[in-house]
Scaffold this motif. Sequence first.
Motif, PDB file in Angstrom:
ATOM      1  N   ARG A 200       0.808  -1.221   0.000  1.00  0.00           N
ATOM      2  CA  ARG A 200       0.000   0.000   0.000  1.00  0.00           C
ATOM      3  C   ARG A 200       0.841   1.271   0.000  1.00  0.00           C
ATOM      4  O   ARG A 200       0.284   2.379  -0.073  1.00  0.00           O
ATOM      5  N   TYR A 201       2.164   1.146   0.065  1.00  0.00           N
ATOM      6  CA  TYR A 201       2.993   2.320   0.328  1.00  0.00           C
ATOM      7  C   TYR A 201       2.812   3.434  -0.706  1.00  0.00           C
ATOM      8  O   TYR A 201       2.777   4.605  -0.354  1.00  0.00           O
ATOM      9  N   ARG A 202       2.677   3.082  -1.967  1.00  0.00           N
ATOM     10  CA  ARG A 202       2.552   4.112  -2.998  1.00  0.00           C
ATOM     11  C   ARG A 202       1.140   4.198  -3.576  1.00  0.00           C
ATOM     12  O   ARG A 202       0.936   4.753  -4.663  1.00  0.00           O
ATOM     13  N   ARG A 203       0.175   3.680  -2.873  1.00  0.00           N
ATOM     14  CA  ARG A 203      -1.212   3.813  -3.294  1.00  0.00           C
ATOM     15  C   ARG A 203      -1.705   5.230  -3.003  1.00  0.00           C
ATOM     16  O   ARG A 203      -1.079   5.961  -2.225  1.00  0.00           O
ATOM     17  N   PRO A 204      -2.815   5.654  -3.622  1.00  0.00           N
ATOM     18  CA  PRO A 204      -3.352   6.999  -3.363  1.00  0.00           C
ATOM     19  C   PRO A 204      -3.531   7.248  -1.867  1.00  0.00           C
ATOM     20  O   PRO A 204      -4.048   6.400  -1.142  1.00  0.00           O
ATOM     21  N   ILE A 205      -3.136   8.404  -1.430  1.00  0.00           N
ATOM     22  CA  ILE A 205      -3.042   8.701  -0.008  1.00  0.00           C
ATOM     23  C   ILE A 205      -4.387   8.620   0.702  1.00  0.00           C
ATOM     24  O   ILE A 205      -4.468   8.266   1.889  1.00  0.00           O
ATOM     25  N   GLY A 377      11.266   4.197  11.941  1.00  0.00           N
ATOM     26  CA  GLY A 377      10.496   4.935  10.944  1.00  0.00           C
ATOM     27  C   GLY A 377      10.603   6.437  11.076  1.00  0.00           C
ATOM     28  O   GLY A 377      10.299   7.170  10.135  1.00  0.00           O
ATOM     29  N   SER A 378      11.059   6.916  12.242  1.00  0.00           N
ATOM     30  CA  SER A 378      11.208   8.363  12.437  1.00  0.00           C
ATOM     31  C   SER A 378      12.507   8.891  11.839  1.00  0.00           C
ATOM     32  O   SER A 378      12.702  10.111  11.753  1.00  0.00           O
ATOM     33  N   LEU A 379      13.401   8.001  11.415  1.00  0.00           N
ATOM     34  CA  LEU A 379      14.671   8.440  10.849  1.00  0.00           C
ATOM     35  C   LEU A 379      14.465   9.029   9.455  1.00  0.00           C
ATOM     36  O   LEU A 379      13.514   8.684   8.741  1.00  0.00           O
ATOM     37  N   ALA A 380      15.401   9.892   9.060  1.00  0.00           N
ATOM     38  CA  ALA A 380      15.234  10.668   7.829  1.00  0.00           C
ATOM     39  C   ALA A 380      15.112   9.796   6.591  1.00  0.00           C
ATOM     40  O   ALA A 380      14.382  10.144   5.656  1.00  0.00           O
ATOM     41  N   LEU A 381      15.794   8.670   6.556  1.00  0.00           N
ATOM     42  CA  LEU A 381      15.818   7.858   5.338  1.00  0.00           C
ATOM     43  C   LEU A 381      14.731   6.790   5.281  1.00  0.00           C
ATOM     44  O   LEU A 381      14.591   6.117   4.269  1.00  0.00           O
ATOM     45  N   VAL A 382      13.983   6.607   6.342  1.00  0.00           N
ATOM     46  CA  VAL A 382      12.993   5.519   6.382  1.00  0.00           C
ATOM     47  C   VAL A 382      11.635   6.052   5.949  1.00  0.00           C
ATOM     48  O   VAL A 382      11.029   6.885   6.628  1.00  0.00           O
ATOM     49  N   GLY A 383      11.156   5.542   4.808  1.00  0.00           N
ATOM     50  CA  GLY A 383       9.872   5.985   4.306  1.00  0.00           C
ATOM     51  C   GLY A 383       8.709   5.156   4.804  1.00  0.00           C
ATOM     52  O   GLY A 383       7.634   5.671   5.081  1.00  0.00           O
ATOM     53  N   ASP A 384       8.912   3.838   4.927  1.00  0.00           N
ATOM     54  CA  ASP A 384       7.812   2.959   5.330  1.00  0.00           C
ATOM     55  C   ASP A 384       8.344   1.842   6.212  1.00  0.00           C
ATOM     56  O   ASP A 384       9.468   1.366   6.020  1.00  0.00           O
ATOM     57  N   VAL A 385       7.536   1.468   7.184  1.00  0.00           N
ATOM     58  CA  VAL A 385       7.817   0.320   8.050  1.00  0.00           C
ATOM     59  C   VAL A 385       6.620  -0.607   7.936  1.00  0.00           C
ATOM     60  O   VAL A 385       5.483  -0.199   8.145  1.00  0.00           O
ATOM     61  N   GLU A 395      11.414   0.355   4.114  1.00  0.00           N
ATOM     62  CA  GLU A 395      11.624   0.856   2.753  1.00  0.00           C
ATOM     63  C   GLU A 395      12.175   2.264   2.863  1.00  0.00           C
ATOM     64  O   GLU A 395      11.576   3.131   3.524  1.00  0.00           O
ATOM     65  N   LEU A 396      13.293   2.506   2.232  1.00  0.00           N
ATOM     66  CA  LEU A 396      13.975   3.788   2.364  1.00  0.00           C
ATOM     67  C   LEU A 396      13.508   4.759   1.290  1.00  0.00           C
ATOM     68  O   LEU A 396      13.137   4.362   0.181  1.00  0.00           O
ATOM     69  N   ALA A 397      13.540   6.032   1.630  1.00  0.00           N
ATOM     70  CA  ALA A 397      13.119   7.083   0.706  1.00  0.00           C
ATOM     71  C   ALA A 397      13.917   8.351   0.999  1.00  0.00           C
ATOM     72  O   ALA A 397      14.146   8.690   2.157  1.00  0.00           O
ATOM     73  N   THR A 398      14.335   9.007  -0.057  1.00  0.00           N
ATOM     74  CA  THR A 398      14.992  10.301   0.138  1.00  0.00           C
ATOM     75  C   THR A 398      13.966  11.425   0.188  1.00  0.00           C
ATOM     76  O   THR A 398      14.261  12.515   0.681  1.00  0.00           O
ATOM     77  N   ASP A 399      12.774  11.175  -0.337  1.00  0.00           N
ATOM     78  CA  ASP A 399      11.678  12.146  -0.279  1.00  0.00           C
ATOM     79  C   ASP A 399      10.481  11.459   0.370  1.00  0.00           C
ATOM     80  O   ASP A 399       9.739  10.716  -0.283  1.00  0.00           O
ATOM     81  N   LYS A 400      10.322  11.669   1.669  1.00  0.00           N
ATOM     82  CA  LYS A 400       9.236  10.987   2.389  1.00  0.00           C
ATOM     83  C   LYS A 400       7.866  11.432   1.907  1.00  0.00           C
ATOM     84  O   LYS A 400       6.925  10.637   1.871  1.00  0.00           O
ATOM     85  N   GLU A 401       7.735  12.709   1.555  1.00  0.00           N
ATOM     86  CA  GLU A 401       6.435  13.213   1.125  1.00  0.00           C
ATOM     87  C   GLU A 401       5.985  12.565  -0.181  1.00  0.00           C
ATOM     88  O   GLU A 401       4.829  12.155  -0.328  1.00  0.00           O
ATOM     89  N   LYS A 402       6.929  12.411  -1.118  1.00  0.00           N
ATOM     90  CA  LYS A 402       6.603  11.804  -2.407  1.00  0.00           C
ATOM     91  C   LYS A 402       6.759  10.283  -2.380  1.00  0.00           C
ATOM     92  O   LYS A 402       6.423   9.614  -3.350  1.00  0.00           O
ATOM     93  N   GLY A 437      10.893  -1.648  -7.731  1.00  0.00           N
ATOM     94  CA  GLY A 437      10.472  -0.270  -7.910  1.00  0.00           C
ATOM     95  C   GLY A 437      11.605   0.721  -7.758  1.00  0.00           C
ATOM     96  O   GLY A 437      11.404   1.925  -7.892  1.00  0.00           O
ATOM     97  N   GLY A 438      12.804   0.218  -7.461  1.00  0.00           N
ATOM     98  CA  GLY A 438      13.969   1.087  -7.363  1.00  0.00           C
ATOM     99  C   GLY A 438      14.238   1.641  -5.984  1.00  0.00           C
ATOM    100  O   GLY A 438      15.064   2.556  -5.842  1.00  0.00           O
ATOM    101  N   ALA A 439      13.593   1.120  -4.955  1.00  0.00           N
ATOM    102  CA  ALA A 439      13.790   1.626  -3.601  1.00  0.00           C
ATOM    103  C   ALA A 439      14.650   0.669  -2.786  1.00  0.00           C
ATOM    104  O   ALA A 439      14.488  -0.544  -2.882  1.00  0.00           O
ATOM    105  N   PRO A 440      15.572   1.199  -1.977  1.00  0.00           N
ATOM    106  CA  PRO A 440      16.333   0.329  -1.082  1.00  0.00           C
ATOM    107  C   PRO A 440      15.445  -0.222   0.037  1.00  0.00           C
ATOM    108  O   PRO A 440      14.588   0.485   0.578  1.00  0.00           O
ATOM    109  N   LEU A 441      15.656  -1.486   0.364  1.00  0.00           N
ATOM    110  CA  LEU A 441      14.937  -2.150   1.445  1.00  0.00           C
ATOM    111  C   LEU A 441      15.934  -2.698   2.457  1.00  0.00           C
ATOM    112  O   LEU A 441      17.014  -3.157   2.089  1.00  0.00           O
TER     113      LEU A 441
END
Length: 478
Positions: A200-205, A377-385, A395-402, A437-441
């Motif tokens: 569900r991580y990249r599904r519509p918000i 999950g509160s760390l800067a690079l962690v997008g999803d737990v 799942e790591l993300a450099t842009d948490k909002e996107k 999808g190109g994301a580090p895990l």
Amino acid sequence: MSTPTETIAPETSAAARESSELQDLAQKHLLMHFTGAHTYTEAPPAIMVKGEGCWLEDEKGNRYLDALAGLYCVQIGYSHGEEIGEAVKAQMTDLPYYTNWGYAHPPAVRLAAKVAEIAPEGLDRVFLTSGGSESNEAAIKLIRQYHQAKGEGSRMKFLARRNAYHGTSFAALSINGMTNFRKPFEPLMHGARHFSNTNRYRRPINETEEQFTDFLLHELEELIRQEGPDTVAAIFIEPLQNAAGSVTPPRGYCEGVRAICDKYGILLVADEVITGFGRLGEWFASTRFGLKPDIITCAKGIASAYVPLGAMIATSDVVDTVLNGPAGMYLHGLTYGGNPSACAAGLANLAIMEREDVLGNVRHNEDYFRTRMADLGSLALVGDVRGAGYHWTLELATDKEKRTWADPVDAADFVANHLAPGLLSAGVLCRAAVDQGGAPLIQFSPPLILNRDEIDWLVASVAAVLKEAESALAGTRA
């Protein structure tokens, strides 16, 4: 072996980096599984020589927390080799080998009965294998014969989810949803089709869980209609999908898949090679999520990987249909399937799991594990737990909002040059990879005996690695 507070990071001195005789021999002669070419020419593999509890030690004295339980399989940790070894020794003294081709022997019979006892209701026929790929291969053959016996030989297609991993043998590889594993060996088995997984991580918000479930089930049913229901033999799904990163099903999904299978006469297979035998606090994750499969495939935890062992578990309805069909038998066999010594090890492993209440340990610590993963999950690079039981993914993300990895540093380079070396240097063995999808895990699936002190050590170690990686990335942006 060490406790968490005593564990040291692997040595980084020049002497420690010098390759040993065993490392040299490994580079020259041992063709390792899914291992990059640089391991044979540059950095030699660590040589593990000792295990205790959840910890491993290499030949140079470096200690590691095995946060992946080998390959999602060492449920009871590394301290029961003597006990299981005694069971194997006793069996080898009596009968080291005999086949299950038209014959049986006590350990195979008893293991089949035990697996049937702990399996979900109705799954009571057990075919023994040596591993997960073999179990899925066995299921595919049983399913083909089942439909032929019913006069529905046109059912040759198998549906599985995108990003799913089901093994490396011919038919199992065919249904893999990971194209990078499948593509070099195509053409493979005819008729494999793939549908969306439940990430569900990249599904519509604003999408609700119910809406997501409706989307998934509608897509699956449309695929079946497009292919022709009378051509579809079975659907393979993992109750918790591993390769996509600890992906769990939304509410109503498992029941919906079962209803679709019943509607169109399709068999449902739960691939529990990873989730079976306690990974999510139940003997089988199908029970936890309300999935009601016709067949379960399993391996790994059935013997805690102390020996190669696996199984396919089916309903009597499926098996009897095949046995009463034109061939009069299930047309499949393995020299090592149901090996007496392997079955003795499996029985000993299951006895240890019951005696030590290993499943209870998972249930007792799951909420604590979830909370500590959320701290990461509160760390800067962690997008999803995400995850459940003793199976978690960051799942790591450099842009948490996107919810994207969009850094100038390529994700594969980041994993290879920052993340994986950092985790290893910190004494953490886990899965660090780039998904399709190109994301580090970063994935954790530790022995089921892991305690809360060890969870705390793991979280602190990973947090330090991620903070250091973030600093390194910040330097590249400057």
